[in-house]
Design an enzyme around this catalytic site. Structure first.
Site, PDB file in Angstrom:
ATOM      1  N   ASP A 169       0.472  -1.211   0.025  1.00  0.00           N
ATOM      2  CA  ASP A 169       0.044  -0.058  -0.011  1.00  0.00           C
ATOM      3  C   ASP A 169       0.779   0.800   0.099  1.00  0.00           C
ATOM      4  O   ASP A 169       0.331   2.638  -0.852  1.00  0.00           O
ATOM      5  CB  ASP A 169      -0.696   0.737   1.787  1.00  0.00           C
ATOM      6  CG  ASP A 169      -1.625  -1.374   1.050  1.00  0.00           C
ATOM      7  OD1 ASP A 169      -1.440  -2.092   0.518  1.00  0.00           O
ATOM      8  OD2 ASP A 169      -2.856  -0.912   2.125  1.00  0.00           O
ATOM      9  N   GLU A 400       1.745  -8.825  12.174  1.00  0.00           N
ATOM     10  CA  GLU A 400       1.788  -8.699  10.648  1.00  0.00           C
ATOM     11  C   GLU A 400       3.196  -8.828  10.042  1.00  0.00           C
ATOM     12  O   GLU A 400       3.388  -8.894   9.084  1.00  0.00           O
ATOM     13  CB  GLU A 400       0.555  -7.501  10.049  1.00  0.00           C
ATOM     14  CG  GLU A 400       0.592  -7.587   8.779  1.00  0.00           C
ATOM     15  CD  GLU A 400      -0.703  -6.101   8.969  1.00  0.00           C
ATOM     16  OE1 GLU A 400      -0.950  -5.621   9.965  1.00  0.00           O
ATOM     17  OE2 GLU A 400      -0.925  -5.589   7.845  1.00  0.00           O
TER      18      GLU A 400
HETATM   19  C1  GLC Z   1      -2.547  -3.993   4.146  1.00  0.00           C
HETATM   20  C2  GLC Z   1      -1.545  -4.246   2.956  1.00  0.00           C
HETATM   21  C3  GLC Z   1      -2.155  -5.752   1.721  1.00  0.00           C
HETATM   22  C4  GLC Z   1      -3.070  -7.035   2.246  1.00  0.00           C
HETATM   23  C5  GLC Z   1      -3.938  -6.383   3.608  1.00  0.00           C
HETATM   24  C6  GLC Z   1      -4.804  -7.586   4.540  1.00  0.00           C
HETATM   25  O1  GLC Z   1      -3.007  -3.910   2.384  1.00  0.00           O
HETATM   26  O2  GLC Z   1      -0.784  -3.897   2.654  1.00  0.00           O
HETATM   27  O3  GLC Z   1      -1.121  -7.064   1.518  1.00  0.00           O
HETATM   28  O4  GLC Z   1      -3.673  -8.225   1.507  1.00  0.00           O
HETATM   29  O5  GLC Z   1      -3.513  -5.398   4.680  1.00  0.00           O
HETATM   30  O6  GLC Z   1      -3.836  -7.950   4.937  1.00  0.00           O
END
Ligand code: GLC
Length: 434
Positions: A169, A400
């Site tokens: 992102d 994460e």
């Molecule tokens: C964030 C990350 C993306 C992922 C999402 C859910 O948006 O950047 O890669 O898929 O979270 O984990």
């Protein structure tokens, strides 16, 4: 409890009766590439759940083939922005309304996920073979979407029009293209973010960037999320190295599956040949000795060493010499006291070892890069990439993402972002049980 058991427990907790959320609170729905990695992990101990996970994902596929980045299985969950009402996919008559979804996509992982199911269970397992036959045409249709709606020059390299599509992102890759958007004159509706109420703002994207995310979402909506107006109008038009590498890896998987199970792969071999022929021309940069990402709107490579530039090894689309440069680069970072693999160039002033995609270590990236290095015979380095993730999870928990600088982790008690994270659990299960 050992790591595998802890990981399975997390997947159990995140299972919402038919699909898996990435983590509670922050991400309460089903995410596209998360779901693929989750299925990889589930496949080791619960085939039924792995199958249901993938079916749930494809229940949100659009008539044009788009596989959305989020499937909103619950319409009562109000803690997420942008929710299904903000996406308003009714603007496209081929978007299913049950379940509702977003209007953009994410890295196309399901080709290689299907292949790993088949490899794990073998051609003799009827249930798996029937399931692979059921999903194969849907994955193919999704790839057809990318080649049809996202490949303006018909060069076998598809574009994205929103940073969220890349799965990375707030990568510094997108800084310039986003800063080029003049928001003074652009129209964005009022909105309230929810992520910073749940997570530490210093670990999340900035407000300026968030406004631009909303602007690009609105632009997609205006063009029904698949119209030619997107490529004509979007100031953010990017051919992402990582996503195209993953597409090539998944194409290869589908071609293998088609061969083994005698399935009709349509035009896939032609698409794949074109993608592979143009890949290095588009992305390789001789000065950096690295794969870059391409800004199609401004017709130039984005000159950074970013983690997506390592994924071509996973796709097998790098030459031996290119792979050797990348392996040297990783070895150098390892020797300087970083965990592998930082998501951004540690020598860049834009590197930030704790802010999301601007430096930290991401579990599913380590999984792909581990396999990429093995493809090219760098087994020792591949082991470091695998071992670093295992060490981080042991020390800091199933987060994460993680601190990239080893010296800083001694003062830390936990990782970054969401806790009890699904793809972290899955990557660990696969690393420890493959
Ligand atoms: C964030 C990350 C993306 C992922 C999402 C859910 O948006 O950047 O890669 O898929 O979270 O984990």
């Amino acid at each position: 409890m050992d790591l595998t058991s802890r990981a399975r427990k997390i997947l159990d907790q995140n299972w919402k009766g038919g699909f898996t959320i990435p983590t509670s609170k922050l991400y309460p729905f089903q995410w596209h590439w998360d779901s693929g990695f989750v299925a990889l992990g589930l496949a080791h101990h619960d085939l039924e759940k792995a199958i249901t996970e993938i079916r749930s994902m494809f229940s949100g596929q659009w008539e044009n083939g788009l596989l959305p980045h989020i499937i909103f299985h619950s319409e009562n969950e109000k803690t997420y922005f942008p929710n299904y009402d903000f996406w308003n996919t009714k603007v496209n008559s081929g978007a299913p309304q049950h379940p509702k979804s977003s209007g953009i996509t994410q890295p196309p992982v399901f080709g290689f996920v299907l292949e790993s199911l088949l490899t794990l269970y073998g051609k003799q397992n009827e249930e798996v073979v029937d399931f692979v036959k059921e999903i194969f045409p849907k994955v193919l249709k999704y790839h057809e979407f990318l080649y049809t709606y996202r490949d303006v020059e018909q060069e076998g390299i598809f574009f994205i029009f929103h940073p969220w599509e890349s799965g990375r992102d707030n990568s510094p890759l997108w800084d310039q293209p986003l800063n080029g958007i003049d928001l003074e004159t652009a129209d964005i509706p009022p909105y309230t973010r929810k992520d910073t109420a749940i997570s530490d703002a210093s670990e999340r994207p900035t407000q300026d960037h968030y406004d631009r995310y909303v602007y690009l979402l609105e632009l997609g909506k205006k063009h029904q999320y698949d119209g030619p107006g997107i490529a004509e109008e979007s100031p953010f038009l990017i051919q992402d190295c990582m996503m195209n590498a993953i597409l090539i890896r998944s194409n290869k998987a589908l071609l293998n599956i088609a061969g083994k199970l005698h399935l009709d792969a349509g035009n896939l071999a032609d698409w794949q040949a074109k993608s592979k022929a143009n890949f290095s021309k588009k992305f390789w940069n001789e000065d950096l000795q690295f794969f870059t990402t391409y800004d199609q709107r401004n017709q130039r490579q984005i000159l950074h060493r970013e983690i997506g530039g390592i994924v071509p090894l996973f796709a097998g689309v790098a030459t031996k010499a290119q792979a050797a440069h990348i392996a040297n680069y990783l070895r150098g970072i390892h020797e300087r006291g970083f965990y592998l693999c930082p998501s951004f160039d540690v020598d860049s002033p834009l590197f930030d070892s704790k802010r999301y995609w601007r430096g930290p270590i991401w579990p599913q990236m380590n999984w792909m890069i581990h396999h990429g290095l093995r493809n090219y015979g760098y087994s020792e380095l591949a082991e470091i990439v695998r071992g670093d993730l295992i060490e981080l999870v042991e020390k800091l928990g199933f987060y994460e993402y993680f601190e990239a600088e080893k010296s800083k982790t001694s003062n830390l008690e936990k990782g970054y972002g969401g806790n009890n994270f699904s793809w972290t659990a899955s990557s660990i299960i696969d690393f420890l049980n493959a």
